[in-house]
Design an enzyme around this catalytic site. Structure first.
Site, short mmCIF file in Angstrom:
data_model
loop_
_atom_site.label_atom_id
_atom_site.label_comp_id
_atom_site.label_asym_id
_atom_site.label_seq_id
_atom_site.Cartn_x
_atom_site.Cartn_y
_atom_site.Cartn_z
N LYS A 1 -2.02 -15.66 -0.91
CA LYS A 1 -1.13 -14.84 -1.74
C LYS A 1 -1.36 -13.35 -1.43
CE LYS A 1 -4.39 -14.67 -5.61
NZ LYS A 1 -4.83 -15.39 -6.81
N TYR B 1 -7.52 20.70 -0.92
CA TYR B 1 -6.83 21.05 -2.15
C TYR B 1 -7.79 21.39 -3.28
CZ TYR B 1 -2.34 19.25 -0.48
OH TYR B 1 -1.18 19.04 0.19
#
Ligand SMILES: *Cc1c(COP(=O)(O)O)cnc(C)c1O
Length: 401
Positions: A36, A258
């Site tokens: 899955k 940043y």
């Protein structure tokens, strides 16, 4: 990997190896390979094909579409769909010969009718909720349910019955669930209904409680080498790589990244890799589950801010460890390579620890199997296209692994 700047290397030989070890361990019990969620990020088609080649007996997925994708890729092995389906999906489930998890009569009826229309039989596994609180019939309703399915829905074949553990690492909770399951399946047998496949274990339970193996175990994490495997010594399949695309020198006291959270402490050489939180780097999935957990996280952050390096911010270049510095950007981050600046060049490989990398869906997958290397670039619209468009790429200028 000439044309790639970031990629996930997946060793399908390690998958074969893991499956053989697991099969030795479980003996005559059948193994269902759970693929899955795009095979936990490893790529559903190559993983399913390799798992079956290596001796897996059954395939497990979450939904009908994943299963159909496998059928369209030529997989004929039985496929169990874990989620129950909507009645309107019964027709395609039967058409593609999927095994459906059932826990309501509506779905059983829809499957029965679809099977009659298509002149065939619908395969189902009944799920019993022994304590998870999700899919499944409560144990006290299971025998009644089985009786109705057998008497009223003759086009449905009950091939299996199963349950799922909510906390396999807790032996009390798990034995309690297992005993409930065992009691109810025994009652069903004594009432004369022979359901051939009884199964309960996922990876952790299969390793910890061999007495719970029953007729089949459902193995996900274990075959990917992603959970503790006791003394089975399994291998991890995936390694994540990027390539240095830029190098430069910065003076002491210069900002990196940043938010101006990091300033160089000395004259520093940085290397930039095109790999950021979009690719899964630095994403912390965990949410503190209580006060102690929250305190632990706080303490770690404190230590990091006093200069202890966060192990999740280490990368490997040419067998040496380096630190990621500054804030991780959306698609870039910076590495301090000052100490070995003369040995490192643009284009060099950087290995990123997979421990904290979610295997980003869109990163190319580079598969290794036998003496083949093939690349799934993930640029195409459907899995099926991707499968047909694997680019065969034997020449890679730096060896991996
Ligand atoms: C995902 C899943 C598994 C596999 O769990 P692992 O811990 O990865 O082995 C087994 N059974 C069901 C029903 C699942 O949804």
């Amino acid at each position: 990997m000439k044309n790639l700047t970031s990629w996930i290397y997946i060793d399908l030989d390690a998958l074969s190896y893991n499956i053989k070890v697991i099969k030795d361990f479980i003996g005559t019990t059948k193994m269902l390979a759970v693929v899955k969620a795009d095979a936990y990020g490893h790529g559903i088609i190559p993983v399913a094909l390799t798992a079956l080649d290596s001796g897996a007996d059954y395939i497990g997925v979450s939904d009908v579409d994943e299963a159909i994708l496998l059928r369209k890729s030529g997989i004929k092995a039985p496929i169990l769909v874990f989620n129950t389906i909507l009645p309107e999906h019964a027709e395609k489930a039967v058409k593609f010969n999927l095994t459906i998890t059932v826990c309501s009569l509506d779905v059983v009826q829809a499957l029965h009718e679809a099977a009659k229309r298509l002149n065939t039989t619908a395969l189902v596994h009944i799920k019993v909720d022994t304590g998870f609180g999700r899919f499944g019939i409560l144990p006290e309703h299971a025998l009644g349910f089985v009786k109705i399915v057998y008497s009223d829905f003759k086009a449905v074949y009950v091939e299996g019955i199963y349950t799922h553990f909510s906390s396999p690492s807790s032996s009390n909770i798990t034995w309690n669930q297992f005993n409930k399951f065992n009691d109810i399946t025994n009652q069903i047998r004594e009432a004369g209904f022979i359901i051939p496949l009884r199964h309960a274990c996922n990876s952790t339970a299969a390793v910890q409680y061999p007495k719970m193996h029953l007729d089949m175990v459902r193995i996900g994490n274990l075959m990917y080498g992603l959970c503790s495997s006791g003394n089975l010594n399994l291998k991890k399949l995936a390694r994540v790589f990027s390539k240095i695309i830029f190098i430069k020198n910065l003076p002491a006291g210069h900002n990196v990244g940043y938010g101006n959270k990091y300033a160089t402490k000395r004259s520093t050489t940085i290397a930039v890799i095109p790999f950021g939180y979009y690719e899964g780097l630095g994403l912390i999935v965990s949410q503190p589950s209580g006060l102690m957990d929250a305190l632990k996280i706080l303490l770690k952050q404190l230590m990091y801010s006093f200069g202890v390096t966060n192990p999740d911010r280490k990368v490997v270049i040419k067998n040496r460890m380096f630190n990621i510095i500054g804030k991780i950007g959306m698609q870039n981050c910076m590495i301090d390579i000052t100490d070995f600046r003369d040995d490192i060049s643009v284009g060099d490989y950087v290995e990123i620890s997979t421990r904290k990398v979610n295997l980003c869906y869109s990163l190319p997958r580079v598969y290794h199997r036998g003496n083949e290397i093939f690349v799934d670039t993930r640029q195409c619209m459907t899995y099926l296209d991707m499968h047909n468009q694997y680019i065969y790429d034997k020449g890679s200028e730096q060896s991996i692994g």
